[in-house]
Design a protein around this motif. Sequence first.
Motif, PDB file in Angstrom:
ATOM      1  N   VAL A 179       0.820  -1.215   0.000  1.00 29.20           N
ATOM      2  CA  VAL A 179       0.000   0.000   0.000  1.00 29.20           C
ATOM      3  C   VAL A 179       0.853   1.263   0.000  1.00 29.20           C
ATOM      4  O   VAL A 179       0.428   2.315  -0.491  1.00 29.20           O
ATOM      5  N   ALA A 180       2.090   1.175   0.519  1.00 28.09           N
ATOM      6  CA  ALA A 180       2.925   2.368   0.664  1.00 28.09           C
ATOM      7  C   ALA A 180       3.777   2.629  -0.578  1.00 28.09           C
ATOM      8  O   ALA A 180       4.971   2.953  -0.480  1.00 28.09           O
ATOM      9  N   TYR A 181       3.177   2.482  -1.740  1.00 31.77           N
ATOM     10  CA  TYR A 181       3.881   2.755  -2.997  1.00 31.77           C
ATOM     11  C   TYR A 181       2.981   3.574  -3.919  1.00 31.77           C
ATOM     12  O   TYR A 181       1.751   3.393  -3.927  1.00 31.77           O
ATOM     13  N   GLN A 182       3.615   4.445  -4.689  1.00 33.33           N
ATOM     14  CA  GLN A 182       2.943   5.101  -5.796  1.00 33.33           C
ATOM     15  C   GLN A 182       3.234   4.284  -7.051  1.00 33.33           C
ATOM     16  O   GLN A 182       4.391   4.024  -7.369  1.00 33.33           O
ATOM     17  N   VAL A 183       2.171   3.869  -7.756  1.00 33.54           N
ATOM     18  CA  VAL A 183       2.316   2.989  -8.912  1.00 33.54           C
ATOM     19  C   VAL A 183       1.700   3.661 -10.134  1.00 33.54           C
ATOM     20  O   VAL A 183       0.575   4.177 -10.069  1.00 33.54           O
ATOM     21  N   ALA A 184       2.443   3.640 -11.229  1.00 31.64           N
ATOM     22  CA  ALA A 184       1.945   4.182 -12.488  1.00 31.64           C
ATOM     23  C   ALA A 184       2.338   3.248 -13.620  1.00 31.64           C
ATOM     24  O   ALA A 184       3.506   2.843 -13.725  1.00 31.64           O
ATOM     25  N   ALA A 185       1.347   2.866 -14.438  1.00 27.96           N
ATOM     26  CA  ALA A 185       1.620   1.971 -15.561  1.00 27.96           C
ATOM     27  C   ALA A 185       2.427   2.700 -16.629  1.00 27.96           C
ATOM     28  O   ALA A 185       2.180   3.872 -16.925  1.00 27.96           O
ATOM     29  N   GLU A 186       3.412   2.005 -17.191  1.00 24.96           N
ATOM     30  CA  GLU A 186       4.227   2.539 -18.263  1.00 24.96           C
ATOM     31  C   GLU A 186       4.348   1.504 -19.367  1.00 24.96           C
ATOM     32  O   GLU A 186       4.048   0.319 -19.168  1.00 24.96           O
ATOM     33  N   SER A 187       4.804   1.928 -20.536  1.00 28.11           N
ATOM     34  CA  SER A 187       4.913   1.004 -21.659  1.00 28.11           C
ATOM     35  C   SER A 187       5.878  -0.132 -21.361  1.00 28.11           C
ATOM     36  O   SER A 187       5.710  -1.252 -21.838  1.00 28.11           O
ATOM     37  N   SER A 188       6.885   0.139 -20.549  1.00 26.97           N
ATOM     38  CA  SER A 188       7.881  -0.882 -20.222  1.00 26.97           C
ATOM     39  C   SER A 188       7.510  -1.691 -18.986  1.00 26.97           C
ATOM     40  O   SER A 188       8.245  -2.588 -18.597  1.00 26.97           O
ATOM     41  N   GLY A 189       6.394  -1.382 -18.337  1.00 26.82           N
ATOM     42  CA  GLY A 189       5.994  -2.083 -17.134  1.00 26.82           C
ATOM     43  C   GLY A 189       5.260  -1.160 -16.188  1.00 26.82           C
ATOM     44  O   GLY A 189       4.084  -0.859 -16.382  1.00 26.82           O
ATOM     45  N   ALA A 190       5.953  -0.643 -15.178  1.00 23.35           N
ATOM     46  CA  ALA A 190       5.321   0.255 -14.224  1.00 23.35           C
ATOM     47  C   ALA A 190       6.395   1.010 -13.452  1.00 23.35           C
ATOM     48  O   ALA A 190       7.522   0.526 -13.273  1.00 23.35           O
ATOM     49  N   SER A 191       6.033   2.204 -12.992  1.00 22.69           N
ATOM     50  CA  SER A 191       6.882   2.989 -12.103  1.00 22.69           C
ATOM     51  C   SER A 191       6.397   2.736 -10.675  1.00 22.69           C
ATOM     52  O   SER A 191       5.204   2.915 -10.373  1.00 22.69           O
ATOM     53  N   ILE A 192       7.299   2.308  -9.785  1.00 22.58           N
ATOM     54  CA  ILE A 192       6.930   1.949  -8.414  1.00 22.58           C
ATOM     55  C   ILE A 192       7.858   2.709  -7.460  1.00 22.58           C
ATOM     56  O   ILE A 192       9.066   2.459  -7.420  1.00 22.58           O
ATOM     57  N   LEU A 193       7.293   3.659  -6.706  1.00 19.35           N
ATOM     58  CA  LEU A 193       8.061   4.489  -5.781  1.00 19.35           C
ATOM     59  C   LEU A 193       7.432   4.414  -4.389  1.00 19.35           C
ATOM     60  O   LEU A 193       6.205   4.558  -4.238  1.00 19.35           O
ATOM     61  N   HIS A 194       8.269   4.183  -3.378  1.00 19.66           N
ATOM     62  CA  HIS A 194       7.762   4.052  -2.010  1.00 19.66           C
ATOM     63  C   HIS A 194       7.476   5.415  -1.404  1.00 19.66           C
ATOM     64  O   HIS A 194       8.232   6.371  -1.574  1.00 19.66           O
ATOM     65  N   ASP A 195       6.354   5.490  -0.666  1.00 21.17           N
ATOM     66  CA  ASP A 195       5.961   6.706   0.040  1.00 21.17           C
ATOM     67  C   ASP A 195       5.310   6.284   1.349  1.00 21.17           C
ATOM     68  O   ASP A 195       4.145   5.869   1.376  1.00 21.17           O
ATOM     69  N   ALA A 196       6.060   6.377   2.444  1.00 17.15           N
ATOM     70  CA  ALA A 196       5.572   5.890   3.736  1.00 17.15           C
ATOM     71  C   ALA A 196       4.309   6.605   4.184  1.00 17.15           C
ATOM     72  O   ALA A 196       3.495   6.044   4.937  1.00 17.15           O
ATOM     73  N   ALA A 197       4.087   7.826   3.725  1.00 13.47           N
ATOM     74  CA  ALA A 197       2.925   8.603   4.153  1.00 13.47           C
ATOM     75  C   ALA A 197       1.615   8.021   3.616  1.00 13.47           C
ATOM     76  O   ALA A 197       0.534   8.391   4.086  1.00 13.47           O
ATOM     77  N   LEU A 198       1.697   7.125   2.638  1.00 11.13           N
ATOM     78  CA  LEU A 198       0.477   6.550   2.063  1.00 11.13           C
ATOM     79  C   LEU A 198      -0.177   5.528   2.984  1.00 11.13           C
ATOM     80  O   LEU A 198      -1.345   5.188   2.793  1.00 11.13           O
TER      81      LEU A 198
END
Length: 679
Positions: free
Chosen positions: A465-484
């Motif tokens: 749950v503590a990740y920002q996820v965005a779909a991309e052509s090569s897969g996905a961008s996954i960045l951790h954000d503890a505040a989520l």
Amino acid sequence: MFRPAKLAIAVITVLSQATYVQAETLPADVNLERIEVRASGLKREVVEMAGPVSVLSGEELLRRSDVSIGETLKYEVGVHANYYGPVASRPVIRGLDGARVQVVHNGMGTGDVSREGPDHTITADAVTAQQIEVLRGPATLLYGSGAIGGVINVVDNRIPQRVPVQRETVLQTRYGTAAGDRSLSFAHDSGQGNLAWHADGSYRNGNDYRVPRYQNDEGDSSRRLQNSWSEHQVLNLGSSYVVEQGFVGVSIGKIKTEYGLPEGPSSEPAAGEYIKLNQQRLALASEYRPQQSNWQNLNFDLAYTDYDHAEFEEDEAGTEFLSKAWELRSSATYELPASWRGIFGYHAILRDYQALGDETFTPNTDTDSHALFMLHEKRFGPVKLEFGSRFERLTHQAYELTDDNGSRDLQQQFNLFSWSVGAVYQLQSEQQLTLAFSQAERAPAANELYANGIHIGTRSYEIGVAYQVAAESSGASILHDAALATAERANNLDLGWRGQFANVRTNINLFYNQIDNYAFLANLGFQIGGFAAYQYQQQDARLHGAEASISWQLTPEHQLTVLGDTVVARLRSGGYLPRVPSFRLGAEYEYRADNWAGQLGVTHYGKQSRLAENETATAGYTILEAGLNYYFDWQQQEVMAFAKVQNLTNRLGFVHSSFIKDDAPLPGRQLVLGLRLDF
């Protein structure tokens, strides 16, 4: 519009009204059940509990006992199973499972990793249990935030609390035709002087289960649930020193299990994925009962569990899970002359969790929990009030947490406060109204927070749950954000009515559960690395439903029981929660003679069409079962022979709450034969 759930409630209501008519003409010679519930903390009986509880014991437990806790309890009202094959089948209570349902063994956690994935089995065993207690609804006061949905307590005699008057030994064997399942178990209790000792063990071996023929999307079909084999071995030893003022005892146990992960039909059968599991457990329990004091007893329990399991693919270990856990519970129970009674306590869990290998999807995490709790009750005439609270501080320490920016260590702390109030109103000698309200907080589990990788068992790419996820052509961008990430808060209201009207016993419960920041695993609708992407998301949710069971003792020989349950789970923002069971209606007829008893039961599971995003509907199905028990003496020993036929009509059924529902149908027609010897 016609709604099956509303029909279920209507049927339950009509049946409950019918009990009043019969009650006026039948003799009042049957009392409400008085079974002690050890998980209540105060060792109260079922009729003294403000919250809904049921107990499976004796002959009924023997009949229902199956290869896993989930399969054993799936016919209990309000309880379903998430079904990852018969072996890895966790209980689902009122639509909640996983990290929200705590399975404990004599009040202490099992120490396994079953809550980290639906493909992980629970190490608690029903075969040698004396009784299994199911507390439906939040039970966080005594058991922590992991019990926000309910508690299942498996009770046995591994640490004896008394010296038996005479030696007691139970041998049991059974055979099931669907998988060629063979099992043998024993339990032995004895003692001398102030010493009591116990030993139990079991062995079970089964092949792939036979199922009604089914077909996948590729057109492959099968009559076997491929890779559903299992082998299970258990041995436990325990001993206690018992005196009039209490006891102190210790037990040691070892579990070794191997089982396959079901894979569905295939045109090219091959060696599938499987799990090898080992667990060693050391437990200590003690109780001191002061004489001529307001303190009833002082209890101290300590358990250490060393657990590991490896997931194999083509005989190569892809992931290994290691867990070492210490759990301590210390409590004091008091009783005052003015009808006050209560318990104070301290509860701590220290857990070191590691995931090793190339296919790990969670980082290594240390989880420490420390809590203070109290529970009190007082009777005011026909009303018994109870209230309690718990403060818990839980800390996750994650190592080498990885996202697209690299890896780092992270510590997160949650301060959790839970409280509850309840009342039992004695309408008449055999009728009670119950009301309970609780506000319970839960910290997300480590896998719900930090998962980021391929989970082979669920065939998905799992993201915390503590990740920002965005779909991309090569897969996905996954960045951790503890505040989520934030703690869940459940506001649960239970209203119950239980009564004995002559020969009719009724138990009805209504519940409403508002959970803020509810964490659930959602299908994101795209793939990462060829696997469907799932992420834990937090949204406000509302769950409400009804449960009922009605037993009518027609004559001393004939009994009819009807039960039903339903739950609706919605997101506040719109839509439904995923993998929530549909409504269920069932009935069982039982006939008893001098030395034998027979049962015939039918259970209908409704179609689940209340669907989450990217979820498919599951068809309803009806299961018919029959059983026969025969009692006799053999060389002055008590013997019970039993037989049961499961899924008598060989109906194809899929479990909506299963993560792999389309690939794992329920077993087909099966004859189970067994023998139990007491001496």
